[in-house]
Scaffold this motif. Structure first.
Motif, PDB file in Angstrom:
ATOM      1  N   PRO A 143      -8.384 -19.817 -19.477  1.00  0.00           N
ATOM      2  CA  PRO A 143      -9.494 -20.945 -19.706  1.00  0.00           C
ATOM      3  C   PRO A 143      -9.326 -22.235 -20.519  1.00  0.00           C
ATOM      4  O   PRO A 143      -9.144 -23.698 -20.721  1.00  0.00           O
ATOM      5  CB  PRO A 143     -10.595 -20.574 -18.867  1.00  0.00           C
ATOM      6  CG  PRO A 143     -10.565 -19.679 -18.508  1.00  0.00           C
ATOM      7  CD  PRO A 143     -10.008 -18.516 -19.283  1.00  0.00           C
ATOM      8  N   THR A 144     -10.094 -21.972 -22.254  1.00  0.00           N
ATOM      9  CA  THR A 144      -9.800 -22.573 -23.145  1.00  0.00           C
ATOM     10  C   THR A 144      -8.342 -22.801 -23.672  1.00  0.00           C
ATOM     11  O   THR A 144      -8.647 -23.778 -23.857  1.00  0.00           O
ATOM     12  CB  THR A 144     -10.599 -22.176 -24.253  1.00  0.00           C
ATOM     13  OG1 THR A 144     -11.637 -21.264 -23.851  1.00  0.00           O
ATOM     14  CG2 THR A 144     -10.991 -22.023 -25.913  1.00  0.00           C
TER      15      THR A 144
ATOM     16  N   ALA B 204      -5.914 -23.033 -22.300  1.00  0.00           N
ATOM     17  CA  ALA B 204      -5.278 -24.238 -21.148  1.00  0.00           C
ATOM     18  C   ALA B 204      -5.654 -25.550 -21.230  1.00  0.00           C
ATOM     19  O   ALA B 204      -4.972 -26.675 -21.571  1.00  0.00           O
ATOM     20  CB  ALA B 204      -5.244 -23.395 -19.064  1.00  0.00           C
ATOM     21  N   ARG B 205      -7.264 -25.783 -21.608  1.00  0.00           N
ATOM     22  CA  ARG B 205      -7.453 -27.167 -21.937  1.00  0.00           C
ATOM     23  C   ARG B 205      -7.001 -27.159 -23.050  1.00  0.00           C
ATOM     24  O   ARG B 205      -7.020 -28.710 -23.309  1.00  0.00           O
ATOM     25  CB  ARG B 205      -9.459 -27.199 -21.585  1.00  0.00           C
ATOM     26  CG  ARG B 205      -9.937 -26.754 -20.703  1.00  0.00           C
ATOM     27  CD  ARG B 205     -11.013 -26.852 -20.574  1.00  0.00           C
ATOM     28  NE  ARG B 205     -11.676 -26.025 -21.580  1.00  0.00           N
ATOM     29  CZ  ARG B 205     -12.552 -25.015 -20.729  1.00  0.00           C
ATOM     30  NH1 ARG B 205     -12.076 -24.353 -19.800  1.00  0.00           N
ATOM     31  NH2 ARG B 205     -13.181 -23.889 -21.945  1.00  0.00           N
ATOM     32  N   ASP B 206      -6.702 -26.742 -24.128  1.00  0.00           N
ATOM     33  CA  ASP B 206      -6.805 -27.220 -25.173  1.00  0.00           C
ATOM     34  C   ASP B 206      -4.870 -26.815 -25.410  1.00  0.00           C
ATOM     35  O   ASP B 206      -5.019 -28.394 -26.617  1.00  0.00           O
ATOM     36  CB  ASP B 206      -7.375 -26.040 -26.492  1.00  0.00           C
ATOM     37  CG  ASP B 206      -6.891 -26.562 -27.661  1.00  0.00           C
ATOM     38  OD1 ASP B 206      -7.097 -27.480 -28.144  1.00  0.00           O
ATOM     39  OD2 ASP B 206      -6.698 -25.081 -28.863  1.00  0.00           O
TER      40      ASP B 206
ATOM     41  N   TYR C 104      -3.171 -27.997 -23.039  1.00  0.00           N
ATOM     42  CA  TYR C 104      -2.813 -28.271 -21.656  1.00  0.00           C
ATOM     43  C   TYR C 104      -1.522 -27.398 -20.843  1.00  0.00           C
ATOM     44  O   TYR C 104      -0.212 -27.948 -20.337  1.00  0.00           O
ATOM     45  CB  TYR C 104      -2.376 -29.152 -22.017  1.00  0.00           C
ATOM     46  CG  TYR C 104      -2.809 -30.888 -22.881  1.00  0.00           C
ATOM     47  CD1 TYR C 104      -3.986 -31.358 -22.037  1.00  0.00           C
ATOM     48  CD2 TYR C 104      -3.187 -31.051 -24.410  1.00  0.00           C
ATOM     49  CE1 TYR C 104      -4.919 -31.993 -22.682  1.00  0.00           C
ATOM     50  CE2 TYR C 104      -3.831 -32.010 -24.723  1.00  0.00           C
ATOM     51  CZ  TYR C 104      -4.830 -32.366 -24.168  1.00  0.00           C
ATOM     52  OH  TYR C 104      -5.997 -33.303 -24.460  1.00  0.00           O
TER      53      TYR C 104
ATOM     54  N   SER D 215      -0.167 -25.245 -18.327  1.00  0.00           N
ATOM     55  CA  SER D 215       0.010 -24.861 -16.337  1.00  0.00           C
ATOM     56  C   SER D 215      -0.437 -23.297 -16.475  1.00  0.00           C
ATOM     57  O   SER D 215      -0.337 -22.799 -17.365  1.00  0.00           O
ATOM     58  CB  SER D 215       1.609 -25.200 -16.155  1.00  0.00           C
ATOM     59  OG  SER D 215       2.407 -24.708 -16.271  1.00  0.00           O
TER      60      SER D 215
ATOM     61  N   TRP E  37     -10.136 -19.936 -30.492  1.00  0.00           N
ATOM     62  CA  TRP E  37      -9.717 -19.217 -29.552  1.00  0.00           C
ATOM     63  C   TRP E  37      -8.304 -18.456 -30.479  1.00  0.00           C
ATOM     64  O   TRP E  37      -7.984 -17.195 -30.320  1.00  0.00           O
ATOM     65  CB  TRP E  37      -9.157 -19.416 -28.563  1.00  0.00           C
ATOM     66  CG  TRP E  37      -7.728 -20.798 -28.644  1.00  0.00           C
ATOM     67  CD1 TRP E  37      -7.776 -22.331 -28.738  1.00  0.00           C
ATOM     68  CD2 TRP E  37      -6.258 -20.505 -28.447  1.00  0.00           C
ATOM     69  NE1 TRP E  37      -7.056 -22.600 -29.027  1.00  0.00           N
ATOM     70  CE2 TRP E  37      -6.333 -22.064 -28.641  1.00  0.00           C
ATOM     71  CE3 TRP E  37      -6.094 -19.036 -28.900  1.00  0.00           C
ATOM     72  CZ2 TRP E  37      -4.667 -21.865 -29.001  1.00  0.00           C
ATOM     73  CZ3 TRP E  37      -4.726 -19.281 -28.825  1.00  0.00           C
ATOM     74  CH2 TRP E  37      -3.930 -20.704 -29.202  1.00  0.00           C
TER      75      TRP E  37
END
Length: 478
Positions: A46-47, A49-51, A53, A55, A176
């Motif tokens: 999840p981290t 994916a946010r960092d 961007y 998919s 991460w």
């Protein structure tokens, strides 16, 4: 199985684990990072994916890219190590592992992380066959080899058990990227220990045949396509997986045809006529199927049917890892007391019994699931150690890296097939999404029935492989 204990080791081989502790430490560290890299990054998805961007497809490749290359390339690097030096390939792999792990600091896009994970997968495939092959080089007594194998694998299992927890704690206080950067000093430690504790490769013990490059490419493509087919079957259904499965069958046919025609095959199929080799591979394949049946099904049942959280489900699966860790130090004494020819079938019988308990009683109470996890874990631990030692004893010394790669690959491919079979049976029984299973009694019954059928199917195949392996290993060596 027919592993025997030699009375006195020839000169130059170790007579205790303590005598070669740097080598044992180095090989343990190698196996540890292989196990950690299979799971430690998942907690940070999840981290990531946010960092970055990223998919959902990006995340799938970040996870799958490592496992596909790791599983697909092990046999190829086993063949390379037998020809150019197991220790040399191991050290090169560790160097690549450290550099690729540090390269994550330059990653700015999902594609960059996929490339880093792919490089780490290649490095892991370079090191994996050497772990057992180099351990085999240290000892002549099978009881010491089993003891060393149990210790090395226990270290890896500890890493597998604590990996997600450690990863979660690291992500709480550090970026991460630290999860991969920490691999670099660990790889350096392994290099120092292996260089100090294991002698350089002896050219006289290498496979003198030239490397069969077409066979290596075809074999790698076959395994990679098989693993990818199984992955797609579980995640997207067989409609997307079938074309890849056809391609896997085509490359497999090409591989077999080429290996039978060429003068210097990557893998000599005549080795499969050796009872120790074929029986060990059958045992490992059976264990892969059994492990897949439990790994996939138990987690789904605890969360979808009983409403456990992911953290609770992870704790619910701990009896399996804890048992494997706890029983490791006793396997060598158990096998020495009753003999490998009895211990192998008994261990396989425990696996089959555990699978039956889960299939028939697991839906009624967690106690039955825990009992199944403990029983299968104990049996798997015994069979894995015996099979690893037996296949090494059944192969010529210049094929040991290939033998180690075969054992790992057979279990990994069988595990992927087992996951695909279970996923297919579950998907056929459920009309809606998996997340709807707990929403109605009917959906729950259909799911539980599908899990029972899938587990019984895999149990039957696992039992058949175990029986065949037991009978095969009872034959005298050719």
């Amino acid at each position: 199985m027919s592993a025997t204990v030699t009375e006195a080791p020839p000169q130059g081989r170790a007579t205790s684990l303590r005598a070669v502790w740097p080598a044992i430490l180095g090989l343990s560290v190698v196996f540890l990072v292989e196990m950690l890299d299979n799971s430690v990054l998942n907690v940070a998805l999840p981290t990531i994916a946010r960092d970055l961007y990223a998919s959902a497809a990006d995340l799938q490749w970040i996870v799958s890219g490592y496992s596909l290359l790791f599983g697909g390339l092990m046999i190829a690097f086993g063949a390379v190590a037998d020809r150019y030096g197991t220790r040399r390939v191991m050290l090169l792999g560790l160097g690549l592992f450290a550099l690729a792990s540090l390269a994550v600091l330059a990653v700015r896009t999902p594609g960059g992380l996929v490339a880093v994970r792919a490089a780490i997968g290649v490095a892991a495939a370079m090191t994996a066959p050497g772990t057992m092959a180099l351990c085999f080089r240290l000892f002549d007594q099978d009881n010491l080899l089993m003891r060393a194998t149990a210790f090395i694998s226990t270290v890896g299992l500890v890493g597998l058990a604590v990996g997600p927890t450690v990863g979660g704690l690291v992500v709480q206080v550090l970026p991460w990227q630290a999860l991969l950067v920490l691999n670099a000093p660990v790889a350096v430690l392994a290099v120092v220990c292996i260089r100090r504790g294991i002698p350089a490769d002896d050219p006289a013990h290498r496979n003198p045949a030239p490397l069969d490059l077409p066979g290596t490419l075809l074999g790698t493509a076959t395994i990679g396509l098989a693993l990818w087919t199984a992955t797609l079957a579980v995640e997207d259904g067989w409609r997307h997986a079938v074309p890849w499965g056809v391609a896997a069958c085509a490359t497999a046919a090409g591989f077999v045809g080429h290996e039978r025609r060429t003068a210097h095959p990557m893998f000599d199929f005549a080795l499969l006529r050796r009872p120790q080799v074929s029986a060990s591979l059958a045992y490992q394949a059976g264990l892969g199927l059994g492990l897949a049946a439990l790994t996939y099904s138990v987690s789904l049942q605890l969360q979808l049917v009983w409403g456990w959280s992911p953290a609770q489900a992870a704790l619910g699966s701990l009896p399996q890892i804890v048992t494997m860790i706890a029983i490791g130090p006793f396997v060598e004494r158990f096998v020495t007391r009753i003999g490998a020819h009895r211990a192998g079938p008994l261990g396989a019988g425990a696996v089959v019994a555990g699978l039956l308990i889960y299939a028939l009683l697991g839906r009624h109470h967690y106690a039955w699931i825990a009992a199944a996890l403990v029983l299968t874990a104990a049996g798997m631990r015994v069979v894995m150690i015996i099979a690893s030692v037996t296949i090494m004893r059944g192969l010529p010394e210049d094929r040991t890296s290939m033998g180690a790669a075969l054992t790992d690959t057979s279990q990994e491919v069988a595990g992927s097939v087992g996951m695909a079979v279970t996923g297919t049976i579950v998907a056929a029984a459920i009309t809606g999404a998996l997340s709807d299973v707990g929403s109605s009694p009917a959906a729950t019954r259909h799911f539980e029935h599908a899990i029972t059928v899938a587990t019984l199917v895999l149990t039957a195949v696992c039992a058949a492989l175990a029986v065949w392996a037991a009978r095969r290993s009872a034959r005298p060596a050719a």
